[in-house]
Design a protein around this motif. Sequence first.
Motif, short mmCIF file in Angstrom:
data_model
loop_
_atom_site.label_atom_id
_atom_site.label_comp_id
_atom_site.label_asym_id
_atom_site.label_seq_id
_atom_site.Cartn_x
_atom_site.Cartn_y
_atom_site.Cartn_z
N ILE A 114 0.88 -1.17 0.00
CA ILE A 114 0.00 0.00 0.00
C ILE A 114 0.91 1.22 0.00
O ILE A 114 1.80 1.34 0.85
N TRP A 115 0.69 2.10 -0.94
CA TRP A 115 1.46 3.34 -1.08
C TRP A 115 0.50 4.51 -0.94
O TRP A 115 -0.66 4.43 -1.34
N ALA A 116 1.00 5.61 -0.39
CA ALA A 116 0.16 6.79 -0.12
C ALA A 116 -0.40 7.41 -1.39
O ALA A 116 -1.48 7.99 -1.38
N SER A 117 0.33 7.26 -2.50
CA SER A 117 -0.13 7.86 -3.76
C SER A 117 0.51 7.14 -4.93
O SER A 117 1.48 6.40 -4.77
N GLN A 118 -0.03 7.40 -6.09
CA GLN A 118 0.57 6.84 -7.31
C GLN A 118 1.99 7.37 -7.50
O GLN A 118 2.87 6.64 -7.95
N ALA A 119 2.22 8.62 -7.15
CA ALA A 119 3.56 9.20 -7.28
C ALA A 119 4.56 8.45 -6.40
O ALA A 119 5.70 8.20 -6.83
N ASP A 120 4.16 8.07 -5.19
CA ASP A 120 5.05 7.30 -4.31
C ASP A 120 5.33 5.92 -4.90
O ASP A 120 6.48 5.47 -4.88
N LEU A 121 4.31 5.28 -5.40
CA LEU A 121 4.50 3.97 -6.02
C LEU A 121 5.39 4.09 -7.26
O LEU A 121 6.29 3.26 -7.47
N ASP A 122 5.15 5.11 -8.07
CA ASP A 122 5.98 5.32 -9.26
C ASP A 122 7.44 5.55 -8.89
O ASP A 122 8.34 5.01 -9.53
N ARG A 123 7.67 6.33 -7.85
CA ARG A 123 9.04 6.59 -7.39
C ARG A 123 9.71 5.27 -6.99
O ARG A 123 10.85 5.00 -7.36
N HIS A 124 9.00 4.46 -6.23
CA HIS A 124 9.51 3.15 -5.82
C HIS A 124 9.81 2.27 -7.04
O HIS A 124 10.88 1.68 -7.16
N SER A 125 8.87 2.21 -7.95
CA SER A 125 9.01 1.34 -9.13
C SER A 125 10.13 1.78 -10.05
O SER A 125 10.68 0.95 -10.79
N ASN A 126 10.48 3.05 -10.01
CA ASN A 126 11.51 3.58 -10.89
C ASN A 126 12.91 3.65 -10.26
O ASN A 126 13.84 4.13 -10.91
N LEU A 127 13.05 3.14 -9.06
CA LEU A 127 14.38 3.07 -8.45
C LEU A 127 15.27 2.16 -9.29
O LEU A 127 14.77 1.18 -9.88
#
Length: 104
Positions: A58-71
């Motif tokens: 569970i991520w607070a926002s799509q932006a947070d998930l995107d940041r994680h996925s793009n590491l």
Amino acid sequence: MNQQQGFILHAKTRPEQAEAFAALFRAYVEPSRAEPGCIEYHMLRDQQDPTLFIFYEIWASQADLDRHSNLPHMQAFFARRMEYLERDFEIRQIDMLSPSSASR
């Protein structure tokens, strides 16, 4: 409107890659939990099928998930995921209907 982004991901590994996959992702759990916007991050393994790994995130926002996925390490894994997997990820988007237990 709920901005949170949640999913359950099934990763069915090749039998000969199950332990390598487990070791690789165990090392990612705590750093992922420490990322901004991470509400829940759990890595699970099926007791009856040890080649099946389940991620609950569970991520607070799509932006947070995107940041994680793009590491870089996530992008590197994604590019070579089929070396580990028997079939590609099965991902189910979910809505979190109860409060997080992470803060207890």
